[in-house]
Design a protein around this motif. Structure first.
Motif, short mmCIF file in Angstrom:
data_model
loop_
_atom_site.label_atom_id
_atom_site.label_comp_id
_atom_site.label_asym_id
_atom_site.label_seq_id
_atom_site.Cartn_x
_atom_site.Cartn_y
_atom_site.Cartn_z
N LEU A 49 0.83 -1.21 0.00
CA LEU A 49 0.00 0.00 0.00
C LEU A 49 0.86 1.26 0.00
O LEU A 49 0.61 2.19 -0.75
CB LEU A 49 -0.92 0.02 1.22
CG LEU A 49 -2.15 -0.84 1.18
CD1 LEU A 49 -2.90 -0.75 2.50
CD2 LEU A 49 -3.06 -0.45 0.04
N TYR B 67 0.44 3.87 -3.01
CA TYR B 67 -0.60 4.84 -2.66
C TYR B 67 -0.51 6.10 -3.53
O TYR B 67 -1.53 6.59 -4.02
CB TYR B 67 -0.55 5.22 -1.18
CG TYR B 67 -1.68 6.16 -0.81
CD1 TYR B 67 -2.93 5.66 -0.51
CD2 TYR B 67 -1.51 7.54 -0.82
CE1 TYR B 67 -3.99 6.51 -0.20
CE2 TYR B 67 -2.56 8.40 -0.51
CZ TYR B 67 -3.79 7.87 -0.21
OH TYR B 67 -4.83 8.72 0.08
N TYR C 161 -3.48 7.59 -5.84
CA TYR C 161 -3.99 8.95 -5.62
C TYR C 161 -3.88 9.78 -6.91
O TYR C 161 -4.82 10.47 -7.28
CB TYR C 161 -3.23 9.64 -4.47
CG TYR C 161 -3.63 11.08 -4.33
CD1 TYR C 161 -4.81 11.42 -3.67
CD2 TYR C 161 -2.87 12.11 -4.89
CE1 TYR C 161 -5.21 12.74 -3.55
CE2 TYR C 161 -3.27 13.42 -4.78
CZ TYR C 161 -4.43 13.74 -4.12
OH TYR C 161 -4.82 15.04 -4.03
N CYS D 263 -7.68 1.29 -1.21
CA CYS D 263 -6.91 0.63 -0.15
C CYS D 263 -7.78 -0.39 0.59
O CYS D 263 -7.32 -1.49 0.89
CB CYS D 263 -6.36 1.66 0.84
SG CYS D 263 -5.06 2.70 0.15
#
Length: 186
Positions: A31, A35, A39, A60
């Motif tokens: 993650l 991430y 995003y 997530c």
């Protein structure tokens, strides 16, 4: 005793395998590693920081269950990008349903409290125009120009042929010229 790789050096495939086996640390590292990618993809799709954060968080949450369905046939990031776009579409559909309910009951209040500002940055104006494209054209542009994927990788992610991706890109460019001209950007 076998020597373990530092998690920062572990490959995605190794982290995925360990996460599928219940290793929470490997899942957390996966993650953490991706991430920002999720995003950025969400932000390019929706253009709003708060919505992009919501989409990324949803991805997530979903990733925990969905990871067991990832078989490693394609690039993990391509699979993750598709998951991100699906989460974004789900959020858009939910938002549309909520808006329809609001209008059905006669409540016409603006939730955000302010009108969206006109983007001053030409690049942001272009991405705003991209978000107005039909779904397939928008997705193809986001994959190819937003994430730098090849037409072949985009075809795999969109489950269409490579020539269809090229056609969507071609049509999107024509439509973007019109949108940008009407906005006074070209």
């Amino acid at each position: 005793m076998a020597m373990m790789l530092d998690e920062s050096e572990a490959s995605d495939a190794d982290l995925i395998g360990r996460a599928k086996g219940g290793d929470r640390g490997a899942f957390g590292k996966l993650l953490e590693r991706h991430y920002g990618f999720v995003y950025r993809a969400a932000y390019r799709w929706c253009g709003k920081k708060a919505d992009a954060e919501d989409i990324a968080q949803e991805v997530c949450v979903r990733l925990g269950k969905a990871l067991r369905d990832y078989h490693g046939r394609g690039a993990f990031t391509t699979w993750l990008y598709t998951m991100t776009l699906n989460a974004a579409r789900d959020m858009m559909r939910k938002s549309a349903r909520d808006m329809a309910k609001t209008e059905a009951f006669g409540v016409h209040a603006l939730i955000s409290g302010e009108a969206p500002a006109e983007p001053e940055d030409p690049a942001e104006a272009l991405w705003a125009a991209v978000r107005q494209l039909p779904d397939k054209q928008r997705d193809a542009v986001l994959f190819v120009y937003g994430e730098g994927l090849s037409h072949a990788a985009t075809a795999e992610a969109m489950a269409i042929s490579e020539t269809t991706v090229s056609w969507h890109i071609h049509e999107a460019k024509k439509r973007l010229k019109v949108l940008m001209r009407s906005a006074g950007e070209v």
